[in-house]
Design a protein around this motif. Sequence first.
Motif, mmCIF file in Angstrom:
data_model
loop_
_atom_site.group_PDB
_atom_site.id
_atom_site.type_symbol
_atom_site.label_atom_id
_atom_site.label_comp_id
_atom_site.label_asym_id
_atom_site.label_seq_id
_atom_site.Cartn_x
_atom_site.Cartn_y
_atom_site.Cartn_z
ATOM 1 N N ILE A 153 35.455 44.297 42.843
ATOM 2 C CA ILE A 153 36.609 44.176 41.944
ATOM 3 C C ILE A 153 36.041 43.867 40.564
ATOM 4 N N THR A 255 32.464 55.515 42.197
ATOM 5 C CA THR A 255 33.061 55.004 40.943
ATOM 6 C C THR A 255 32.246 53.858 40.353
ATOM 7 N N ASN A 337 43.440 52.513 37.097
ATOM 8 C CA ASN A 337 44.136 51.709 38.091
ATOM 9 C C ASN A 337 44.831 52.525 39.173
ATOM 10 N N ARG A 341 41.191 54.398 41.765
ATOM 11 C CA ARG A 341 41.464 53.539 42.926
ATOM 12 C C ARG A 341 41.748 54.363 44.176
ATOM 13 N N GLU A 342 42.643 55.325 44.061
ATOM 14 C CA GLU A 342 43.015 56.136 45.222
ATOM 15 C C GLU A 342 41.851 57.006 45.689
ATOM 16 N N THR A 345 39.263 54.814 47.582
ATOM 17 C CA THR A 345 39.676 54.419 48.929
ATOM 18 C C THR A 345 39.613 55.587 49.899
ATOM 19 N N TYR A 364 36.327 48.984 42.066
ATOM 20 C CA TYR A 364 37.740 49.082 41.701
ATOM 21 C C TYR A 364 37.879 48.473 40.310
ATOM 22 N N GLY A 366 40.391 48.631 37.965
ATOM 23 C CA GLY A 366 41.690 48.423 37.337
ATOM 24 C C GLY A 366 41.878 47.053 36.718
ATOM 25 N N GLN A 387 47.731 45.589 44.244
ATOM 26 C CA GLN A 387 47.467 46.973 44.652
ATOM 27 C C GLN A 387 46.052 47.134 45.194
ATOM 28 N N ILE A 388 45.086 46.465 44.583
ATOM 29 C CA ILE A 388 43.710 46.534 45.083
ATOM 30 C C ILE A 388 43.628 45.928 46.479
ATOM 31 N N GLU A 391 44.673 48.312 49.033
ATOM 32 C CA GLU A 391 43.614 49.284 49.345
ATOM 33 C C GLU A 391 42.645 48.711 50.375
#
Length: 700
Positions: A153, A255, A337, A341-342, A345, A364, A366, A387-388, A391
């Motif tokens: 994170i 990422t 974000n 992120r998507e 995952t 991640y 975001g 939201q994280i 995930e």
Amino acid sequence: MNIVNAFKTLIMHVIIGVSHTLVIIGSSLVFDNFILGNWINAIIITICVGISNTILWPILTKFLMKFMVVTFGVGALIINSAIFYLITVFIPGVSASSLESFIIPLAMAIATTILSNIAKIDYYDRYTQRIANYVKKEKPKEKIFPGLIILEIDGLSVDVLKEALDKDIMPTIKKWIESNSHTLKKWETDLSSQTGASQAGILHGNNEDIVAYRWVEKDNNNKIMVSGKLSHAPIIEKRISNGNGLLCDKGTSITNMFTGDSANPVLTSSRFKLFINSYTPSLNVVFLDAYSFQRVFILFLWEIIIELKSQLMHRIKNIQPRLRRTILYATIRAGANVLLREMATETLIGDMSKGEINVAYASYVGYDEVAHHSGVRDDDVWNVLKQIDLEFNRLQKAEKICDRHYEFVVLSDHGQGNGQTFKQRYGITLANYVRRLLPDDMKIYDKHTYISNHFRDAYIPENKQIGTLLDKVDDIKNSDFFSDKVENLKDKMPDFITTERIEDFRKRYRSDLDYITKHDSQEQTTKKAKDSTLIVLGSGNLGLIYLTQWNRRLYYEEIVSLFPNLIPGLVKHQGIGFILVDSFTNGPMIIGQDGIYYLNNDKIVGKNPLENFGENAAMHLKRHNTFKHMPDILVNSFYNPENEEICAFEELIGSHGGLGGSQTRPFILYPSDWKDPEELIGAKSIYDFLKDALNNLKNS
């Protein structure tokens, strides 16, 4: 129970079908170029779209998957539009333009998303199974030792994490801790506390010479290197890598800024190239059905709306400190974000389901992006963290259906500090303030400006006599510049430091500290500020001052002799906590407004300038001083331990890069049955810890 679920699914498909039909009918009333004819045609279009997405999409993606990946999903939206357009062509009485063929499928996807949320249907569970089925077809897996999934994170301090847990914003992580499956531990970053240095240390075990997020290489035509720049990250990785990175053994980097020597980097800066060269089969899982990327795109648009709402509320409530944020930033936030992120995952789910990777490291980003612009504890960041955490829950569910067991580690690469920027507080940038302390007639590059990724070339002769300085000072080391007798130094100084100038200084000042505290720096006008021979960079609350007339780092004594206003003027400014300079007589010196810390012998004269910056601050600065491409003067902003405030030298509310507060206090959450790593100081300590854990897993 299966019959009940099947019935619910059937009902939901019917409801979604009805909603799609209504969307199509409504679109015919809104768009002049969309001719529907009889309303029965809306039902026919809905049925044809469903059949096409079920039968035609898998065939098209088999041949066009690369096109969708390298266009970052735009290709998927185009294909969806083309399918819709072709359907309207073959239905008598129906016609649509390309614009409506793009908008209407998106509107149908929005209806599906809203209804799924209302009905609390977990689309992700179904799609996770879809990914698992897809990758398992490729190659059967053998049962081997457990793998490791490392989730970063970006920018989250241990302090803010604990607040999020207390607010029940991150239930997945909270459950791991409360169930004793995982242990939470604070660690301490190196200097500088930013992603370039931290990820280099974590992924490669080496962050030597990464001075800051950006720095100047004087011996390379004053080129400005930027850690995250796509053209610079490969150069930096080549310098730090020895081939034994954290991800060198069947690992994947997702990422990130650097690869960790992974042979399978995905959306990683040091290996990323636009368009065709950016393709990797790992991203195929993002486009397995027609709705998957439509959903991501809808979430992307929704994030833009959330950001625009946030901008409005910040103005209405007059939240301070506050930055001016634009629609362009809203798209950047949505990209960080949502899109990244998507993609991270789903790529991880695909790799885990396939079971061939031993280790993965995914960032991640975001929280870091939003905290930079809204603040580290602003209302905006809590939803990002929520939201994280969702995930992570997806990944945990996916791991349970994998043939291979994977263990999870969650960590951050650094934290962030909060506060008004230097410019907001004092009405002037650090660069312009420094220019006021320098002679008004200094020139730079014939008025050329900063462009692209470096300053334009210029020919400014180096003072040759400075280059012989080290050969002349062997017997005057560990001496105070102002207290030595002039006679002992006549043959030791370069020619530009005249004995008359030294005598003048020593008549006025008894010591270095006396000079710092008593010298009244005279500010110059700024009418020629743009012409100064100067580069000043910001890396969070770390400032880097380069005097580019010389192609090497200047010593403290040289700066005092050449620019006597500069150092006292800097340290007396209330926005500056301390500076680091290198002395040819005393080595690295930390200078504050009321004291000097001589790092080589741990001697402090006056008040300790590092008093509030952590017990390891001197160690970090001493190490940092040895780095190549250090600035002539390294500047750290003030730090207020009562409210944890710092001030960035760039326009960011939440910032990191230097010393002071939570920016140097990230965290690591690891399986509780692992051996306690005890004190973790520096990014390499994380690399060593995770390397040992990987070896233990292989032997388990």
